[in-house]
Design an enzyme around this catalytic site. Structure first.
Site, PDB file in Angstrom:
ATOM      1  N   LYS A  24     -13.622 -59.259   7.280  1.00  0.00           N
ATOM      2  CA  LYS A  24     -13.265 -57.840   7.197  1.00  0.00           C
ATOM      3  C   LYS A  24     -14.407 -57.037   6.568  1.00  0.00           C
ATOM      4  O   LYS A  24     -14.841 -56.018   7.109  1.00  0.00           O
ATOM      5  CB  LYS A  24     -11.974 -57.670   6.371  1.00  0.00           C
ATOM      6  CG  LYS A  24     -11.488 -56.249   6.298  1.00  0.00           C
ATOM      7  CD  LYS A  24     -10.169 -56.145   5.573  1.00  0.00           C
ATOM      8  CE  LYS A  24     -10.366 -56.204   4.087  1.00  0.00           C
ATOM      9  NZ  LYS A  24      -9.120 -55.986   3.337  1.00  0.00           N
ATOM     10  N   ASP A  42      -7.439 -54.878   8.832  1.00  0.00           N
ATOM     11  CA  ASP A  42      -6.839 -54.938   7.499  1.00  0.00           C
ATOM     12  C   ASP A  42      -5.319 -54.882   7.672  1.00  0.00           C
ATOM     13  O   ASP A  42      -4.816 -54.965   8.787  1.00  0.00           O
ATOM     14  CB  ASP A  42      -7.369 -53.799   6.612  1.00  0.00           C
ATOM     15  CG  ASP A  42      -6.928 -52.434   7.105  1.00  0.00           C
ATOM     16  OD1 ASP A  42      -6.188 -52.360   8.122  1.00  0.00           O
ATOM     17  OD2 ASP A  42      -7.303 -51.433   6.487  1.00  0.00           O
TER      18      ASP A  42
END
Ligand code: SF4
Length: 117
Positions: A24, A42
């Site tokens: 991420k 996310d």
């Protein structure tokens, strides 16, 4: 410092090899610093992309792959920013404001809710 001389690499594999950098974070760096098309998954992106039928997956890497198939490449970076804002202001996890939402016709959660009455 030893390997890159203080320059942050842009390659996903090189970034994720750095201590403390997950996929991420690596994609945030790639998109926002290097402007490389990349999809950041996310909690908001995961929840809302599933509701909108873009993916059925739970695993962030698989969600990222599904999103890369359905989203135009020039929307990959912005998608995350837009969905985070949307997830904070309208489609909150606990109590989404469906009555204010402009995506009801695409939302499986909303359709289920309407069926249940
Ligand atoms: S209709 Fe409700 S659950 Fe569906 S995307 Fe909009 S706010 Fe979220």
């Amino acid at each position: 410092m030893e390997k890159y001389g203080g320059e942050v690499p842009s390659d996903i594999d090189e970034l994720t090899a750095l201590q403390g950098v997950g996929r991420k974070t690596a994609n945030v760096i790639r998109g926002n610093i290097f402007h490389e098309p990349s999809v950041v998954v996310d909690t908001h992106v995961k929840r809302i992309s599933r509701k909108l039928g873009f993916t059925k997956e739970e695993d962030p890497v698989k969600i990222e792959q599904d999103l890369m198939k359905v989203l135009p490449k020039d929307h990959w970076i912005l998608y995350n920013i837009q969905i985070i804002t949307f997830g904070r202001q309208i489609c909150m996890a606990r109590n989404p404001k469906c009555q204010e939402c402009f995506l009801t016709e695409y939302c499986s959660y909303y359709k289920e809710k309407m069926k249940r009455g």
